[in-house]
Design an enzyme around this catalytic site. Sequence first.
Site, PDB file in Angstrom:
ATOM      1  N   PHE A 135      22.436  34.875  31.128  1.00 60.52           N
ATOM      2  CA  PHE A 135      22.348  36.106  30.338  1.00 60.52           C
ATOM      3  C   PHE A 135      23.502  37.015  30.704  1.00 60.52           C
ATOM      4  O   PHE A 135      23.693  37.353  31.874  1.00 60.52           O
ATOM      5  CB  PHE A 135      21.020  36.839  30.584  1.00 60.52           C
ATOM      6  CG  PHE A 135      20.900  38.086  29.741  1.00 60.52           C
ATOM      7  CD1 PHE A 135      20.532  38.002  28.406  1.00 60.52           C
ATOM      8  CD2 PHE A 135      21.199  39.334  30.271  1.00 60.52           C
ATOM      9  CE1 PHE A 135      20.449  39.143  27.612  1.00 60.52           C
ATOM     10  CE2 PHE A 135      21.115  40.480  29.485  1.00 60.52           C
ATOM     11  CZ  PHE A 135      20.738  40.390  28.148  1.00 60.52           C
ATOM     12  N   ASP A 219      29.336  37.467  37.247  1.00 58.10           N
ATOM     13  CA  ASP A 219      28.512  38.519  36.663  1.00 58.10           C
ATOM     14  C   ASP A 219      27.486  38.937  37.716  1.00 58.10           C
ATOM     15  O   ASP A 219      26.470  38.275  37.914  1.00 58.10           O
ATOM     16  CB  ASP A 219      27.830  38.001  35.392  1.00 58.10           C
ATOM     17  CG  ASP A 219      26.951  39.068  34.741  1.00 58.10           C
ATOM     18  OD1 ASP A 219      26.717  40.122  35.363  1.00 58.10           O
ATOM     19  OD2 ASP A 219      26.485  38.829  33.603  1.00 58.10           O
ATOM     20  N   LYS A 248      23.896  47.973  36.241  1.00 59.30           N
ATOM     21  CA  LYS A 248      22.567  48.193  36.817  1.00 59.30           C
ATOM     22  C   LYS A 248      22.561  49.028  38.108  1.00 59.30           C
ATOM     23  O   LYS A 248      22.625  50.249  38.035  1.00 59.30           O
ATOM     24  CB  LYS A 248      21.857  46.841  37.011  1.00 59.30           C
ATOM     25  CG  LYS A 248      21.549  46.168  35.663  1.00 59.30           C
ATOM     26  CD  LYS A 248      20.503  45.093  35.739  1.00 59.30           C
ATOM     27  CE  LYS A 248      19.979  44.714  34.362  1.00 59.30           C
ATOM     28  NZ  LYS A 248      20.635  43.584  33.726  1.00 59.30           N
TER      29      LYS A 248
HETATM   30  C1  LIG Z   1      21.360  43.239  32.497  1.00 61.60           C
HETATM   31  C2  LIG Z   1      22.421  42.229  32.546  1.00 61.60           C
HETATM   32  C3  LIG Z   1      23.498  42.240  31.638  1.00 61.60           C
HETATM   33  C4  LIG Z   1      23.609  43.221  30.508  1.00 61.60           C
HETATM   34  O1  LIG Z   1      23.630  44.540  30.939  1.00 61.60           O
HETATM   35  P1  LIG Z   1      23.320  45.723  29.903  1.00 61.60           P
HETATM   36  O2  LIG Z   1      23.547  46.974  30.712  1.00 61.60           O
HETATM   37  O3  LIG Z   1      21.915  45.553  29.444  1.00 61.60           O
HETATM   38  O4  LIG Z   1      24.272  45.596  28.773  1.00 61.60           O
HETATM   39  C5  LIG Z   1      24.493  41.286  31.802  1.00 61.60           C
HETATM   40  N1  LIG Z   1      24.435  40.380  32.778  1.00 61.60           N
HETATM   41  C6  LIG Z   1      23.427  40.338  33.659  1.00 61.60           C
HETATM   42  C7  LIG Z   1      23.432  39.331  34.746  1.00 61.60           C
HETATM   43  C8  LIG Z   1      22.373  41.250  33.562  1.00 61.60           C
HETATM   44  O5  LIG Z   1      21.351  41.186  34.417  1.00 61.60           O
END
Ligand SMILES: *Cc1c(COP(=O)(O)O)cnc(C)c1O
Length: 392
Positions: A135, A219, A248
């Site tokens: 994701f 990521d 986050k």
């Molecule tokens: C939450 C998340 C995203 C996306 O972040 P948003 O602030 O919702 O756009 C991308 N990669 C990972 C691993 C995530 O946990």
Amino acid sequence: MTDTDDLVQRHSAALMRSVPTPLAILDRGEGASVWDAEGKRYLDFLAGIAVNSLGHAHPVVVETLATQAAQVVHISNYFASRAQIGAAERLLRLTGAGEDGRVFFCNSGAEAIEAAFKLTRLTGRKRVLTLQSSFHGRTMGSLSLTGKPALREAFEPLIPGVEHIDSSIAALEAAMGPDVAALLLEPIKGEAGVVELPDGYLRRARELTHQHGALLVLDEIQTGAGRTGDWFAYQHEGIVPDAVTLAKGIGAGVPVGALVTFGATSDLLGPGQHGSTFGGNPLATAAVDAVLAEIERAGLVQNAKARGEQLRDGILGLGSPLIGAVRGRGLLLGVALTEPVAAKVSAAALELGLIVNAANDSTIRLAPPLIIGDAEVALFLDLFPRALEAAA
Ligand SMILES: *Cc1c(COP(=O)(O)O)cnc(C)c1O
């Protein structure tokens, strides 16, 4: 009709249908607790999905935002602020990117991924490898990288050049070649249900990307900022990536994202090639600088490691037949259930005053604030088995 019923009804009448029905209307929080519109208290073991690293209403966050708001909130990128420079320098130090590194600030995880995706195109190569069931966000670019067909299908055609490979080392070896621009992946797949990579994967990924001149982009939007018991998950493996995406936990609830580049990768994006109106504004970057400073000062990275081990041992020690395994690291844990009853468990937990997340049918994700102590761990270990029992 209660006040809550009324608010939920107004929510569903006013908000886009893509937004889920709220589990509760939350009015306030303090530490690892939140209170709903009816005054019911919950132990928050989701923390806004790994966002509220300092819990709720932390004095450092409250004071930083109030002070910065009283000085200057926004100035545009024609100007800079002390907050922005300080936050960037701190990120360069903590990531290990150091003085050859660079930081681009944006407003969300997806935007950090977009910046990273654009960066990969500047290598002159077009193939980008990402993992199945990964994701990376919901914008068209980040969705193109995301390996969950159910999220992608309605929005195709997406951006070409992306291949979603199996998470095995063998699949990586087979896919890697001199035409690969980048390998982009989560060190632990959070949205997939806190799924770890095979042993040695990141080190092999680093070797292969070096060998083929491809970028290794990590990521760490969910795993970063101390959550896994190190500042960044790649530090457990002793490797250095070419770029890291963050969001986050770095803002502890203030919407912010960042792309950090290492070494020569820092020279790829040139003047005018990327930008964001709000990205790096004084309010958001003051939050980043203060939140990371507080995580350092209070030893919360070490706390995440110790509390994570305490929780894992405690959960396994419950001896519930519903618990198959505990995945993850530090305070990003996935409790693998032996039956697909995660939704029932999280609903029962909510009823009991505990917020956890059903990441999929058979995984409960835990991502409590990094500030939790003995009392929160003990309360969790009291409430969670009752939720399991209610769902069995
Ligand atoms: C939450 C998340 C995203 C996306 O972040 P948003 O602030 O919702 O756009 C991308 N990669 C990972 C691993 C995530 O946990």
